[in-house]
Design a protein around this motif. Sequence first.
Motif, PDB file in Angstrom:
ATOM      1  N   ALA A  19       0.834  -1.205   0.000  1.00 24.82           N
ATOM      2  CA  ALA A  19       0.000   0.000   0.000  1.00 24.82           C
ATOM      3  C   ALA A  19       0.872   1.259   0.000  1.00 24.82           C
ATOM      4  O   ALA A  19       0.560   2.258  -0.667  1.00 24.82           O
ATOM      5  CB  ALA A  19      -0.923  -0.014   1.215  1.00 24.82           C
ATOM      6  N   HIS A  20       1.976   1.224   0.745  1.00 26.26           N
ATOM      7  CA  HIS A  20       2.907   2.359   0.778  1.00 26.26           C
ATOM      8  C   HIS A  20       3.528   2.568  -0.599  1.00 26.26           C
ATOM      9  O   HIS A  20       3.678   3.715  -1.056  1.00 26.26           O
ATOM     10  CB  HIS A  20       3.985   2.077   1.821  1.00 26.26           C
ATOM     11  CG  HIS A  20       4.923   3.231   2.050  1.00 26.26           C
ATOM     12  ND1 HIS A  20       4.583   4.324   2.787  1.00 26.26           N
ATOM     13  CD2 HIS A  20       6.215   3.442   1.617  1.00 26.26           C
ATOM     14  CE1 HIS A  20       5.605   5.178   2.826  1.00 26.26           C
ATOM     15  NE2 HIS A  20       6.607   4.650   2.114  1.00 26.26           N
ATOM     16  N   LEU A  21       3.884   1.479  -1.271  1.00 29.01           N
ATOM     17  CA  LEU A  21       4.453   1.561  -2.614  1.00 29.01           C
ATOM     18  C   LEU A  21       3.452   2.178  -3.581  1.00 29.01           C
ATOM     19  O   LEU A  21       3.804   3.042  -4.396  1.00 29.01           O
ATOM     20  CB  LEU A  21       4.861   0.162  -3.093  1.00 29.01           C
ATOM     21  CG  LEU A  21       5.347   0.028  -4.535  1.00 29.01           C
ATOM     22  CD1 LEU A  21       6.625   0.829  -4.752  1.00 29.01           C
ATOM     23  CD2 LEU A  21       5.568  -1.443  -4.897  1.00 29.01           C
ATOM     24  N   ALA A  22       2.197   1.742  -3.487  1.00 27.22           N
ATOM     25  CA  ALA A  22       1.167   2.273  -4.383  1.00 27.22           C
ATOM     26  C   ALA A  22       0.926   3.761  -4.149  1.00 27.22           C
ATOM     27  O   ALA A  22       0.662   4.519  -5.083  1.00 27.22           O
ATOM     28  CB  ALA A  22      -0.131   1.487  -4.198  1.00 27.22           C
ATOM     29  N   ALA A  23       1.042   4.192  -2.887  1.00 27.20           N
ATOM     30  CA  ALA A  23       0.744   5.583  -2.549  1.00 27.20           C
ATOM     31  C   ALA A  23       1.905   6.527  -2.809  1.00 27.20           C
ATOM     32  O   ALA A  23       1.701   7.693  -3.179  1.00 27.20           O
ATOM     33  CB  ALA A  23       0.333   5.674  -1.078  1.00 27.20           C
ATOM     34  N   THR A  24       3.145   6.027  -2.631  1.00 21.97           N
ATOM     35  CA  THR A  24       4.312   6.915  -2.710  1.00 21.97           C
ATOM     36  C   THR A  24       5.253   6.605  -3.858  1.00 21.97           C
ATOM     37  O   THR A  24       6.133   7.411  -4.172  1.00 21.97           O
ATOM     38  CB  THR A  24       5.118   6.836  -1.395  1.00 21.97           C
ATOM     39  OG1 THR A  24       5.693   5.517  -1.278  1.00 21.97           O
ATOM     40  CG2 THR A  24       4.225   7.114  -0.189  1.00 21.97           C
ATOM     41  N   ARG A  75       9.014   1.685  -1.712  1.00 20.04           N
ATOM     42  CA  ARG A  75       8.806   0.881  -0.504  1.00 20.04           C
ATOM     43  C   ARG A  75       9.511   1.552   0.675  1.00 20.04           C
ATOM     44  O   ARG A  75      10.446   2.340   0.494  1.00 20.04           O
ATOM     45  CB  ARG A  75       9.346  -0.533  -0.696  1.00 20.04           C
ATOM     46  CG  ARG A  75       8.540  -1.373  -1.676  1.00 20.04           C
ATOM     47  CD  ARG A  75       8.849  -2.842  -1.540  1.00 20.04           C
ATOM     48  NE  ARG A  75       8.100  -3.638  -2.501  1.00 20.04           N
ATOM     49  CZ  ARG A  75       6.845  -4.047  -2.314  1.00 20.04           C
ATOM     50  NH1 ARG A  75       6.229  -3.732  -1.185  1.00 20.04           N
ATOM     51  NH2 ARG A  75       6.229  -4.763  -3.228  1.00 20.04           N
ATOM     52  N   PRO A  76       9.102   1.226   1.894  1.00 21.81           N
ATOM     53  CA  PRO A  76       9.851   1.681   3.066  1.00 21.81           C
ATOM     54  C   PRO A  76      11.284   1.188   2.964  1.00 21.81           C
ATOM     55  O   PRO A  76      11.538   0.077   2.492  1.00 21.81           O
ATOM     56  CB  PRO A  76       9.120   1.014   4.240  1.00 21.81           C
ATOM     57  CG  PRO A  76       7.792   0.606   3.710  1.00 21.81           C
ATOM     58  CD  PRO A  76       7.965   0.365   2.245  1.00 21.81           C
ATOM     59  N   ARG A  77      12.238   2.016   3.408  1.00 23.20           N
ATOM     60  CA  ARG A  77      13.646   1.666   3.232  1.00 23.20           C
ATOM     61  C   ARG A  77      14.416   1.756   4.540  1.00 23.20           C
ATOM     62  O   ARG A  77      14.162   2.634   5.368  1.00 23.20           O
ATOM     63  CB  ARG A  77      14.316   2.603   2.225  1.00 23.20           C
ATOM     64  CG  ARG A  77      13.931   2.342   0.792  1.00 23.20           C
ATOM     65  CD  ARG A  77      14.753   3.233  -0.125  1.00 23.20           C
ATOM     66  NE  ARG A  77      14.606   2.846  -1.524  1.00 23.20           N
ATOM     67  CZ  ARG A  77      15.332   3.359  -2.520  1.00 23.20           C
ATOM     68  NH1 ARG A  77      16.260   4.269  -2.254  1.00 23.20           N
ATOM     69  NH2 ARG A  77      15.143   2.961  -3.752  1.00 23.20           N
ATOM     70  N   GLY A  80       9.306  -8.127   5.960  1.00 20.56           N
ATOM     71  CA  GLY A  80       8.211  -7.216   6.278  1.00 20.56           C
ATOM     72  C   GLY A  80       7.973  -6.179   5.203  1.00 20.56           C
ATOM     73  O   GLY A  80       7.250  -5.198   5.429  1.00 20.56           O
ATOM     74  N   GLY A  81       8.587  -6.356   4.034  1.00 15.70           N
ATOM     75  CA  GLY A  81       8.381  -5.411   2.946  1.00 15.70           C
ATOM     76  C   GLY A  81       9.243  -4.175   3.037  1.00 15.70           C
ATOM     77  O   GLY A  81       8.995  -3.187   2.349  1.00 15.70           O
ATOM     78  N   VAL A  82      10.278  -4.208   3.901  1.00 17.58           N
ATOM     79  CA  VAL A  82      11.181  -3.064   4.054  1.00 17.58           C
ATOM     80  C   VAL A  82      12.420  -3.302   3.190  1.00 17.58           C
ATOM     81  O   VAL A  82      13.167  -4.257   3.424  1.00 17.58           O
ATOM     82  CB  VAL A  82      11.592  -2.870   5.529  1.00 17.58           C
ATOM     83  CG1 VAL A  82      12.555  -1.690   5.659  1.00 17.58           C
ATOM     84  CG2 VAL A  82      10.363  -2.655   6.397  1.00 17.58           C
ATOM     85  N   GLU A  83      12.621  -2.456   2.216  1.00 13.62           N
ATOM     86  CA  GLU A  83      13.744  -2.606   1.302  1.00 13.62           C
ATOM     87  C   GLU A  83      15.042  -2.233   2.012  1.00 13.62           C
ATOM     88  O   GLU A  83      15.120  -1.191   2.669  1.00 13.62           O
ATOM     89  CB  GLU A  83      13.537  -1.711   0.079  1.00 13.62           C
ATOM     90  CG  GLU A  83      14.612  -1.848  -0.983  1.00 13.62           C
ATOM     91  CD  GLU A  83      14.356  -0.956  -2.182  1.00 13.62           C
ATOM     92  OE1 GLU A  83      15.257  -0.861  -3.033  1.00 13.62           O
ATOM     93  OE2 GLU A  83      13.273  -0.346  -2.257  1.00 13.62           O
ATOM     94  N   SER A  84      16.048  -3.071   1.900  1.00 15.31           N
ATOM     95  CA  SER A  84      17.333  -2.786   2.529  1.00 15.31           C
ATOM     96  C   SER A  84      18.291  -2.216   1.494  1.00 15.31           C
ATOM     97  O   SER A  84      18.499  -2.802   0.436  1.00 15.31           O
ATOM     98  CB  SER A  84      17.909  -4.059   3.159  1.00 15.31           C
ATOM     99  OG  SER A  84      18.021  -5.088   2.197  1.00 15.31           O
ATOM    100  N   VAL A  85      18.855  -1.059   1.802  1.00 11.91           N
ATOM    101  CA  VAL A  85      19.778  -0.383   0.895  1.00 11.91           C
ATOM    102  C   VAL A  85      21.189  -0.589   1.421  1.00 11.91           C
ATOM    103  O   VAL A  85      21.497  -0.253   2.565  1.00 11.91           O
ATOM    104  CB  VAL A  85      19.462   1.121   0.800  1.00 11.91           C
ATOM    105  CG1 VAL A  85      20.381   1.792  -0.222  1.00 11.91           C
ATOM    106  CG2 VAL A  85      18.004   1.328   0.417  1.00 11.91           C
ATOM    107  N   SER A 122      20.682   7.268   0.540  1.00  8.49           N
ATOM    108  CA  SER A 122      19.979   5.992   0.419  1.00  8.49           C
ATOM    109  C   SER A 122      18.466   6.121   0.321  1.00  8.49           C
ATOM    110  O   SER A 122      17.791   5.201  -0.134  1.00  8.49           O
ATOM    111  CB  SER A 122      20.311   5.100   1.618  1.00  8.49           C
ATOM    112  OG  SER A 122      19.708   5.612   2.807  1.00  8.49           O
ATOM    113  N   GLY A 123      17.943   7.245   0.785  1.00  7.08           N
ATOM    114  CA  GLY A 123      16.487   7.385   0.819  1.00  7.08           C
ATOM    115  C   GLY A 123      15.839   6.620   1.943  1.00  7.08           C
ATOM    116  O   GLY A 123      14.627   6.374   1.926  1.00  7.08           O
ATOM    117  N   ALA A 124      16.621   6.213   2.952  1.00  3.94           N
ATOM    118  CA  ALA A 124      16.085   5.440   4.079  1.00  3.94           C
ATOM    119  C   ALA A 124      15.116   6.284   4.895  1.00  3.94           C
ATOM    120  O   ALA A 124      15.256   7.505   4.999  1.00  3.94           O
ATOM    121  CB  ALA A 124      17.228   4.949   4.958  1.00  3.94           C
TER     122      ALA A 124
END
Length: 621
Positions: free
Chosen positions: A490-495, A498-500, A526-531, A549-551
């Motif tokens: 849902a976060h990806l669709a809205a923004t 993904r959370p980073r 948990g859908g959190v992208e690791s940079v 990184s955009g974290a």
Amino acid sequence: MTVLPDDGLSLAAEFPDATHEQWQRLVEGVLRKSGKEASGEAAEDALSTRLEDGLTTRPLYTAPSDGTAPDTGFPGSAPFVRGGRPEGTTATGWDVRQRLTGTDPQRTNEAALADLENGVTSLWLTVGEGGIPLDGLARALDGVYLDLAPVALDAGAQYAGAARALLDLYAERSVAPEAVRASLGADPLGHEARTGQPLDQDAAVELAREAAAGLPGVRTLTVDALPYHEAGGSAAEELGLSLATGVAYLRALSAGGLSVEAALGQIEFRYAATADQFLTIAKFRAARRLWARIAEASGAPEAGAQLQHAVTSPVMMTRRDPWVNMLRTTVACMAAGVAGADSVTVLPFDNELGLPDAFARRIARNTSTILLEESHLARVIDPAGGSYYVERLTDELAHAAWEFFRTVEKAGGMAAALRSGLVAERLAATWAERSRKLAKRREPITGVSEFPLLSEKPVVREPAPAAPTGGLPRVRRDEAYEALRARSDAHLAATGARPRIFLAALGPAAAHTARATFASNLFQAGGVESVHDPVSVDAATAGAAYAASGADGMAVLCSSEALYEEQAEAVAGALRAAGATTVFLAGRPGTAEASVDEYVFAGCDAVAVLSSVLDRMGVPA
């Protein structure tokens, strides 16, 4: 030329046999190298695995010290541990039973004919509410040779009408009574477990009398243990509740005028097969032994061969990375076949996503075909028999199941146990304990809690008919992680992103790779992208790398204990100066405590950590 005696082990005859104590001492040495001090039985215990139901898998199994073992008998004779038929499945293999869950008779017919033309040997139809309408059954089975392809029904509350429609269809198509092969699927107690609604058994008894009188190939009642498996029950609980249900049906059939032998011949059992191959093998073998004990106590020991239908577990199926389900169902199918199940249903890999497509159905039926035709699993009866591990696990599981069966009987029987809440409470407690293991990734889920792929494209299927509700819950191993991944989606669709989280790897690859891989897997579950760029940072470069990184306010240090002591404080300070509000450390609590806010480590509650991370990143629940 010297001819050696054909004694099998003559070359080793001069060497003394190794002892159990010698093996334990070797184990002690291995444990000592890993920092664990244990000796004797304690050393062996350190390598043991705790299972549900109070069972333990030991690292080594040998013949019983007293020289005795439970009598497993011969295939086709009591106690039927080694199979319900003397020939097992060696003649034709197990019955490959494909499930059909659609509501359109025309589409169901097309799928059924395709299945039967390509290796399937029987059909399992959902009829009535949530399935084919009763008046569409004839159309769904148009072109099916009913004297060759057995039909199993799943009709819930409409079992009587569905059974009558099927029996009428046999008569209309002039199938001789002795050629009819069917499972009418009446399961009033299973329906109550699913929906919470009691269901009258009188119609089932009447159908059973009719079948016993003139339809030798028909089973009227199905003891479906899937509702208990899908509610989170253990193997012993699944077996114990199936016994209690079977006994309830035996009593009803006997009260309805059938002999014990005839009543036993009217019942089929359905169990889940999981990717835990040894537990599945033991479960089906133990189920036959337990039902044989019921038959013996009822005065018909030689009529106690349990007819078994295995279904690959819906609980183990995942919605993310569903392709892995092909591997899970292959192992489950193999285990059920090795265990001697009479019929096996492999659920398609996309079963939890909606109505399976043609490709998924093809893979499901071909799973059995490969195991039968290329792996030749059915050529040997009970191939796992005689294994000290399998025999002991079968015995221990049978005892655990019998104790639970006795608990249910003491509570007044299956119906009373369902209505009092005993069943629901027991299964909920078991699932709660298992959920803790899943949350801590002690029970890994490949593609979900381990090695997730955030970039995977979603597999979309046509929605399946709604499953019955109102009774016991339906659980899935992936449910906690699925909820987290849904938040990320849902976060990806809205923004658009993904959370980073930023992985701050310290030192050379040899120092940080293992913990960076661990942390990356954990957060991506948990859908959190690791940079992780650049590959390695220090106090001078960490701030800039984090900023680029955009974290979303989070970073995790990944390295060795030695480098944590040298660099953690400085690097954590640089990360905070660059905007990180929380700094994790991949390792056990106690390392660089003054430098970091939280720890992630093997055995931590990953679901709790990930949920908290998403909350702090502002990702809506």
